[in-house]
Scaffold this motif. Sequence first.
Motif, PDB file in Angstrom:
ATOM      1  N   GLY A 221       0.821  -1.061  -0.170  1.00 29.77           N
ATOM      2  CA  GLY A 221      -0.068   0.003  -0.025  1.00 29.77           C
ATOM      3  C   GLY A 221       0.931   1.156   0.142  1.00 29.77           C
ATOM      4  O   GLY A 221       1.860   1.504   0.355  1.00 29.77           O
ATOM      5  N   ARG A 225      -1.300   6.709   1.979  1.00 34.13           N
ATOM      6  CA  ARG A 225      -2.517   6.247   2.297  1.00 34.13           C
ATOM      7  C   ARG A 225      -2.691   5.551   3.520  1.00 34.13           C
ATOM      8  O   ARG A 225      -3.792   4.893   3.867  1.00 34.13           O
ATOM      9  CB  ARG A 225      -2.889   5.064   1.216  1.00 34.13           C
ATOM     10  CG  ARG A 225      -3.081   5.662  -0.414  1.00 34.13           C
ATOM     11  CD  ARG A 225      -4.187   6.746  -0.598  1.00 34.13           C
ATOM     12  NE  ARG A 225      -5.268   6.508   0.171  1.00 34.13           N
ATOM     13  CZ  ARG A 225      -6.158   5.526  -0.365  1.00 34.13           C
ATOM     14  NH1 ARG A 225      -6.087   5.029  -1.540  1.00 34.13           N
ATOM     15  NH2 ARG A 225      -7.337   5.375   0.421  1.00 34.13           N
ATOM     16  N   ASN A 234      -3.233   0.380   6.887  1.00 29.56           N
ATOM     17  CA  ASN A 234      -2.979   1.002   5.416  1.00 29.56           C
ATOM     18  C   ASN A 234      -4.008   0.456   4.580  1.00 29.56           C
ATOM     19  O   ASN A 234      -3.720  -0.959   4.144  1.00 29.56           O
ATOM     20  CB  ASN A 234      -1.891   1.082   4.850  1.00 29.56           C
ATOM     21  CG  ASN A 234      -1.622   1.883   3.760  1.00 29.56           C
ATOM     22  OD1 ASN A 234      -2.596   1.629   2.865  1.00 29.56           O
ATOM     23  ND2 ASN A 234      -0.529   2.484   3.333  1.00 29.56           N
ATOM     24  N   ASP A 236      -4.885   0.722   1.786  1.00 27.80           N
ATOM     25  CA  ASP A 236      -4.435   0.708   0.329  1.00 27.80           C
ATOM     26  C   ASP A 236      -3.687  -0.682   0.265  1.00 27.80           C
ATOM     27  O   ASP A 236      -3.611  -1.376  -0.827  1.00 27.80           O
ATOM     28  CB  ASP A 236      -3.563   1.867   0.144  1.00 27.80           C
ATOM     29  CG  ASP A 236      -2.959   1.820  -1.403  1.00 27.80           C
ATOM     30  OD1 ASP A 236      -4.066   1.684  -2.192  1.00 27.80           O
ATOM     31  OD2 ASP A 236      -2.153   1.920  -1.645  1.00 27.80           O
ATOM     32  N   GLY A 237      -3.061  -1.221   1.392  1.00 27.38           N
ATOM     33  CA  GLY A 237      -2.507  -2.426   1.372  1.00 27.38           C
ATOM     34  C   GLY A 237      -3.358  -3.736   1.603  1.00 27.38           C
ATOM     35  O   GLY A 237      -4.418  -3.699   1.927  1.00 27.38           O
ATOM     36  N   ASP A 323     -11.241   3.269   2.236  1.00 26.55           N
ATOM     37  CA  ASP A 323     -11.011   1.855   1.371  1.00 26.55           C
ATOM     38  C   ASP A 323     -11.299   1.941  -0.008  1.00 26.55           C
ATOM     39  O   ASP A 323     -12.336   1.538  -0.458  1.00 26.55           O
ATOM     40  CB  ASP A 323     -11.782   0.633   1.897  1.00 26.55           C
ATOM     41  CG  ASP A 323     -11.564  -0.399   1.141  1.00 26.55           C
ATOM     42  OD1 ASP A 323     -10.826  -0.664   0.586  1.00 26.55           O
ATOM     43  OD2 ASP A 323     -12.608  -1.244   1.218  1.00 26.55           O
ATOM     44  N   ARG A 325      -9.887   0.948  -2.529  1.00 31.61           N
ATOM     45  CA  ARG A 325      -9.769  -0.469  -3.330  1.00 31.61           C
ATOM     46  C   ARG A 325     -11.058  -1.514  -3.056  1.00 31.61           C
ATOM     47  O   ARG A 325     -11.097  -2.464  -3.908  1.00 31.61           O
ATOM     48  CB  ARG A 325      -8.546  -1.463  -2.689  1.00 31.61           C
ATOM     49  CG  ARG A 325      -7.147  -0.597  -3.283  1.00 31.61           C
ATOM     50  CD  ARG A 325      -5.984  -1.625  -3.002  1.00 31.61           C
ATOM     51  NE  ARG A 325      -4.540  -1.205  -3.200  1.00 31.61           N
ATOM     52  CZ  ARG A 325      -4.116  -1.371  -4.404  1.00 31.61           C
ATOM     53  NH1 ARG A 325      -4.593  -2.224  -5.430  1.00 31.61           N
ATOM     54  NH2 ARG A 325      -2.764  -0.793  -4.737  1.00 31.61           N
TER      55      ARG A 325
END
Length: 386
Positions: A221, A225, A234, A236-237, A323, A325
């Motif tokens: 990530g 982020r 995170n 994003d990860g 979030d 993603r």
Amino acid sequence: MSAGSTYERLLSESQGGGLEHAGGGGAPSPPDPGHLITELSDEVAWLEERLGQQADPEALERLKRGAAHALREVVDHGADARLGPRDMASLEAVVHSDGSRPVLFVEDDFFDVTAPAAVDWVSRLSRIHDELRTVCRAVGRVNDPTALLGYQGTAWAIDDGVVVTNYHVLEAISSHPSRIDGKFGGELKPGVAVDFGGEVGGGPSDRVFRINRVLGVGPAGAPERAHPTLPSINFDGLDLAVLELGRVSGRPFPTPLQVARGDDQATRGALASRGRSVYLVGFPGRAGSTTPDVFAELFAGVKGVKRLTPGVLTEGRGEVDEDERRWIISHDASTLGGSSGSLVVDLEAEGRKVLGLHFAGVPDRVNWAHGLEGATPELDAAIPGW
């Protein structure tokens, strides 16, 4: 949602007979502090008999006083209740014992139906008897001989001889860990293994498999982020690691579990939806709890054994803030330190499909998991032929 409103909802829910009756018509009954303290005392007495040890009397008295104070705060002020860390720890002990969000021992690959807190769940969980046994057999403790309690988290079987856990669990059992483009850099510590027994009283001893190698890891990530108030988180990860186990002659691997896929044409990646009933299986008990386990102050025997915790999804994919993603879901099942890597399983329909991988939370009952429907491409890349 505030911690006060969260506990008000959970405690009121328990007065109405558990999750099965949630939303069944009429306003929920307000929490009854006297009744809940009695149930807490009954749970402690049962644990004393179950574990063969007496609770520390001073710690028990502190727990009861703390629970009475915290319950009165919730009853009097609801969503505006002012709850400190000890108040929430006391309320955790209450919701573990009153049947709303119990933490149940797994024994002989099934939950302990004799626990007082299980009374509202026996019928519902028993309907998926065979599926539940399959899930419980497939969940293992990530053993680390160098760790204080001898383990670092939870893993579960996703393919033949292949398990899934969190990347941060992999970091804990590795030397010089790193990850770039789904590839792991670092060395596994000597002696790390997955124990699919680990039940209260010991459980089966012939279910231990060493961790052979790392097949893949989720992306880290982007640093920018990171969560605005929790920099270690995170969204994003992808806090995921896929590990291959070493074979042992004459010892079969656990049956792999079914996982909800984002490319399933029947569900269209939307199975993990808000309000869906779920349960977790894992190994709570380490320090640094998402939700404090006050019983651990009373009994050493509750640490590091396989346990089952039911709950509901409080947010589905695409509903969690930060979030982008769309691969995070949230739930309200009881999770403790060591629960990292636990699987979030659908309690509806078949009762055995994995919806998520628990990875983090904060003490006011916000628990996060990766919705695996959103991580299907990463799992495909890490597991050949999956």
